[in-house]
Design a protein around this motif. Structure first.
Motif, PDB file in Angstrom:
ATOM      1  N   VAL A   4       0.870  -1.325   0.086  1.00  0.00           N
ATOM      2  CA  VAL A   4       0.317  -0.085   0.054  1.00  0.00           C
ATOM      3  C   VAL A   4       0.810   1.343  -0.277  1.00  0.00           C
ATOM      4  N   LEU A   5       0.620   2.413  -0.498  1.00  0.00           N
ATOM      5  CA  LEU A   5       1.090   3.578  -0.356  1.00  0.00           C
ATOM      6  C   LEU A   5       0.226   4.286  -0.468  1.00  0.00           C
ATOM      7  N   VAL A   6       0.928   5.347   0.657  1.00  0.00           N
ATOM      8  CA  VAL A   6      -0.636   6.558   0.507  1.00  0.00           C
ATOM      9  C   VAL A   6       0.689   7.654   0.182  1.00  0.00           C
ATOM     10  N   LEU A   7      -0.052   8.212  -0.546  1.00  0.00           N
ATOM     11  CA  LEU A   7       0.262  10.061  -0.486  1.00  0.00           C
ATOM     12  C   LEU A   7      -0.491  10.598   0.860  1.00  0.00           C
ATOM     13  N   ALA A   8       0.876  11.386   1.511  1.00  0.00           N
ATOM     14  CA  ALA A   8       0.280  12.576   2.767  1.00  0.00           C
ATOM     15  C   ALA A   8       1.453  13.378   2.383  1.00  0.00           C
ATOM     16  N   THR A   9       0.554  13.931   0.777  1.00  0.00           N
ATOM     17  CA  THR A   9       1.755  15.299   0.286  1.00  0.00           C
ATOM     18  C   THR A   9       0.976  16.473   0.188  1.00  0.00           C
ATOM     19  N   GLY A  10      -0.125  16.667   1.193  1.00  0.00           N
ATOM     20  CA  GLY A  10      -0.848  18.324   0.543  1.00  0.00           C
ATOM     21  C   GLY A  10      -1.872  18.325  -0.272  1.00  0.00           C
ATOM     22  N   PHE A  11      -2.037  19.750   0.007  1.00  0.00           N
ATOM     23  CA  PHE A  11      -2.817  20.405  -0.844  1.00  0.00           C
ATOM     24  C   PHE A  11      -2.538  21.501  -2.102  1.00  0.00           C
ATOM     25  N   ALA A  12      -3.139  21.415  -3.386  1.00  0.00           N
ATOM     26  CA  ALA A  12      -3.057  22.174  -4.005  1.00  0.00           C
ATOM     27  C   ALA A  12      -3.350  23.576  -3.887  1.00  0.00           C
ATOM     28  N   ALA A  13      -2.600  24.390  -2.557  1.00  0.00           N
ATOM     29  CA  ALA A  13      -2.501  25.334  -1.934  1.00  0.00           C
ATOM     30  C   ALA A  13      -2.726  26.543  -2.581  1.00  0.00           C
ATOM     31  N   THR A  14      -1.776  26.720  -3.846  1.00  0.00           N
ATOM     32  CA  THR A  14      -1.751  27.575  -4.060  1.00  0.00           C
ATOM     33  C   THR A  14      -1.341  28.621  -5.696  1.00  0.00           C
ATOM     34  N   VAL A  66       4.516  28.423  -0.620  1.00  0.00           N
ATOM     35  CA  VAL A  66       4.926  29.283  -1.511  1.00  0.00           C
ATOM     36  C   VAL A  66       4.815  28.390  -2.831  1.00  0.00           C
ATOM     37  N   GLY A  67       4.227  29.125  -4.135  1.00  0.00           N
ATOM     38  CA  GLY A  67       3.934  29.130  -5.312  1.00  0.00           C
ATOM     39  C   GLY A  67       5.044  28.696  -6.381  1.00  0.00           C
ATOM     40  N   ASP A  68       5.098  27.691  -7.190  1.00  0.00           N
ATOM     41  CA  ASP A  68       6.372  27.273  -8.461  1.00  0.00           C
ATOM     42  C   ASP A  68       7.106  28.812  -8.785  1.00  0.00           C
ATOM     43  N   ASP A  69       6.995  29.803  -8.825  1.00  0.00           N
ATOM     44  CA  ASP A  69       7.071  30.662  -9.448  1.00  0.00           C
ATOM     45  C   ASP A  69       7.945  31.444  -7.876  1.00  0.00           C
ATOM     46  N   GLY A  70       8.036  30.627  -6.754  1.00  0.00           N
ATOM     47  CA  GLY A  70       8.827  31.088  -5.438  1.00  0.00           C
ATOM     48  C   GLY A  70       7.894  32.712  -5.158  1.00  0.00           C
ATOM     49  N   ARG A  71       6.822  32.894  -5.448  1.00  0.00           N
ATOM     50  CA  ARG A  71       5.860  34.291  -4.314  1.00  0.00           C
ATOM     51  C   ARG A  71       4.964  33.116  -3.738  1.00  0.00           C
ATOM     52  N   VAL A  72       5.492  33.896  -2.350  1.00  0.00           N
ATOM     53  CA  VAL A  72       4.135  33.647  -1.314  1.00  0.00           C
ATOM     54  C   VAL A  72       3.461  34.823  -1.245  1.00  0.00           C
ATOM     55  N   ASP A  73       1.937  33.571  -1.924  1.00  0.00           N
ATOM     56  CA  ASP A  73       1.119  34.407  -2.185  1.00  0.00           C
ATOM     57  C   ASP A  73      -0.366  34.024  -1.193  1.00  0.00           C
ATOM     58  N   THR A  74       0.512  33.216  -0.218  1.00  0.00           N
ATOM     59  CA  THR A  74      -1.242  32.301   0.798  1.00  0.00           C
ATOM     60  C   THR A  74      -1.201  33.111   2.094  1.00  0.00           C
ATOM     61  N   ILE A  75      -0.139  33.721   2.463  1.00  0.00           N
ATOM     62  CA  ILE A  75       0.008  34.114   3.765  1.00  0.00           C
ATOM     63  C   ILE A  75      -0.639  35.443   3.875  1.00  0.00           C
ATOM     64  N   TRP A  76      -0.737  35.812   5.559  1.00  0.00           N
ATOM     65  CA  TRP A  76      -0.694  36.966   5.513  1.00  0.00           C
ATOM     66  C   TRP A  76      -0.150  37.072   6.321  1.00  0.00           C
ATOM     67  N   PRO A  77       1.234  38.511   6.461  1.00  0.00           N
ATOM     68  CA  PRO A  77       2.205  38.702   6.098  1.00  0.00           C
ATOM     69  C   PRO A  77       1.868  39.335   8.024  1.00  0.00           C
ATOM     70  N   GLY A  78       0.952  39.668   8.920  1.00  0.00           N
ATOM     71  CA  GLY A  78       1.097  39.585  10.037  1.00  0.00           C
ATOM     72  C   GLY A  78       0.310  39.156  11.196  1.00  0.00           C
ATOM     73  N   THR A  79      -0.115  40.315  11.750  1.00  0.00           N
ATOM     74  CA  THR A  79      -0.648  39.460  13.035  1.00  0.00           C
ATOM     75  C   THR A  79      -2.282  39.661  12.741  1.00  0.00           C
ATOM     76  N   THR A  80      -3.185  38.098  13.261  1.00  0.00           N
ATOM     77  CA  THR A  80      -4.467  38.511  12.635  1.00  0.00           C
ATOM     78  C   THR A  80      -5.610  39.853  13.273  1.00  0.00           C
ATOM     79  N   THR A  81      -4.862  40.134  14.809  1.00  0.00           N
ATOM     80  CA  THR A  81      -5.209  41.605  15.307  1.00  0.00           C
ATOM     81  C   THR A  81      -5.408  42.442  14.612  1.00  0.00           C
TER      82      THR A  81
END
Length: 500
Positions: free
Chosen positions: A336-346, A457-472
């Motif tokens: 059995v092979l389990v792919l615990a390889t996450g999601f296409a979040a970008t 991080v996307g394939d192009d090296g750009r970080v488009d997923t994260i909020w770069p601050g506090t949630t407050t």
């Protein structure tokens, strides 16, 4: 086939979609539909049922502020308990009558002459809506690696997000690809049952102890009787999690001190399970803590130390009928092979095709970066809002908090449109550009841009997923709706022009 006309269409029935449904009811909008591709609510907490699946944010914070749950059984809820919570929210707010199950949205297209969105399913059914809230979330599309020969494997292969419970693992030779948030939960859960377990590690994670414990019955009774005490506990957890952001957002004395503590706690866990220094060295990350998501576990390293478990650090070269070969030339026999390889979040806006004003595809609009205003609205796409969209992901706190902030802004926007006779609102392009430029400028100074390879991080090296601050900070800035940031057209919201 046109099968419905509504004021508001909501895509998805996870935390975002159900929260949007509650918001619509509170705004007095009766004409809305929640479009769900599956047969039940729950989103990622319906789909992910792998052994050991649980949340890594404490239960009293990983829930809606308007629907506190005094009955959480422990500090960190398991998947069935979260799914049950979402089903009870659906019942409590009577959302079932608004949900259309089995509607797998393929395309969302703006129809200018009718001032509405046309939402088409993969089966060809169509719903027309004056406004759309996309709540598909970043964890809805499993990422499957394209290993050479994967199709030739004679054993069973599946992604951790599509766990096949009918396949027994007892006495089997099992391989798990990945050492992220899913693997760190499922590996300890199956290690004792399998004959042998190979864990294929590309990069080791930073791991902190999991302060998980059962909730005593007296506390549940207390929170039921005095809900404000539970709310105080929620805020205590919130600010504890918020404090962790200081390790990710800068290079000052506090950040360095917190980073050193994270490193030491991980090393302590490794050393306790692996007295041999060579084995321990392979499990110690070299990137900055937080660059990849911090993980929490009390049994990850003890599971890896079991005699029937091997950590394989050589990369996977190819797969054949009986197993796989790694870059060191060794062949691993597997059943059995389990792919615990996450999601296409970008992969924004996957899984949807979104066509806005003048026929512009949102994928093309975002080709040079997923530019938005606080991850919620996009220029050229009127009356369209995103929940947990680009630039709103977190590495330290609850995404449910972010969703509620976004719903505050959307609710205020809808109230403005209905009270001021506004048919459409559309984010100004200059606002979008300025917002995205700020996000990119700020994220460049954070740990998420420090050089590791992660789902942030996307394939192009750009970080488009994260909020770069506090949630407050996000709450303070994003909760308001500011009409000056939008182009508007006069008219009655919810009134769709008949087709000619």
């Amino acid at each position: 086939m046109e099968s419905g006309v509504v004021e508001l269409a909501i895509i998805g029935s996870g935390f975002g979609g159900l929260g949007a449904g509650v918001m619509a009811i509170e705004q007095g909008i009766d004409s809305f539909v929640i479009l769900e591709r599956a047969k039940a609510v729950g989103g990622t907490w319906r789909d992910n049922t792998y052994p050991g699946c649980a949340c890594d944010i404490p239960s009293h914070l990983y829930s809606f502020s308007f629907a506190q749950n005094s009955e959480w059984s422990r500090s960190y809820p398991a998947q069935p308990e979260i799914e049950d919570y979402l089903e009870r929210v659906t019942d409590r707010y009577k959302l079932h009558s608004h949900i259309r199950f089995g509607f797998d949205v393929a395309e969302v297209r703006w129809i200018q002459e009718r001032t509405c969105w046309s939402i088409t399913s993969r089966e060809g059914d169509t719903v027309l809506a004056s406004a759309v809230i996309s709540a598909t979330g970043p964890l809805s599309q499993p990422a499957t690696p394209d290993f050479p020969g994967l199709a030739d494997f004679a054993g069973e292969v599946f992604h951790s997000a599509k766990w096949r419970h009918e396949i027994p693992l007892e006495g089997k030779r099992v391989g798990v690809v990945g050492t992220g948030a899913s693997a760190i939960q499922l590996v300890p859960a199956i290690a004792d049952a399998v004959e042998h377990l190979d864990v294929f590690q590309r990069t080791p994670p930073w791991v902190l102890p999991r302060d998980d414990r059962p909730a005593p019955s007296w506390r549940r009774h207390l929170y039921r009787a005095l809900p404000f005490l539970q709310r105080l506990h929620r805020w205590r957890i919130y600010f504890r999690q918020e404090f962790l952001s200081l390790a990710f957002l800068g290079n000052g004395k506090i950040a360095k001190g917190m980073t050193a503590r994270i490193k030491q706690e991980t090393k302590t866990l490794i050393d306790a399970a692996f007295p041999d220094s060579d084995a321990a060295a392979a499990l110690l990350p070299t990137f900055k803590p937080g660059c990849k998501r911090l993980l929490i576990s009390n049994d990850w390293y003890t599971a890896l130390a079991k005699p029937n478990v091997d950590v394989v650090t050589s990369s996977i070269e190819k797969i054949d009928r009986t197993g796989l070969t790694t870059s060191d030339g060794n062949h691993r026999d597997l059943d059995v092979l389990v792919l615990a390889t996450g999601f296409a979040a970008t992969d924004f806006p996957s899984p949807l095709t979104v066509i806005g004003r003048d026929g512009v595809n949102l994928t093309d609009h975002w080709r040079d970066g997923a530019a938005t205003d606080f991850g919620i609205t996009v220029s050229g796409f009127p009356n369209l809002w995103f929940l947990a969209g680009p630039g709103t992901g977190l590495g330290h706190n609850s995404i449910v908090f972010m969703i509620e902030v976004q719903l505050q802004q959307i609710g205020r926007a809808l109230r403005y449109m209905r009270s001021e006779s506004v048919a459409t609102i559309e984010l100004r392009r200059e606002v979008e550009e300025a917002s995205y430029a700020e996000l990119q400028r700020r994220v460049a100074t954070t740990v998420w841009a420090s050089g590791c390879s992660s789902w942030y991080v996307g394939d192009d090296g750009r970080v488009d997923t994260i909020w770069p601050g506090t949630t407050t900070e996000y709450w303070w800035r994003a909760r308001r709706f500011t009409p000056d940031r939008y182009l508007t057209t006069a008219g009655r919201f919810g009134e769709i022009t008949p087709s000619r």
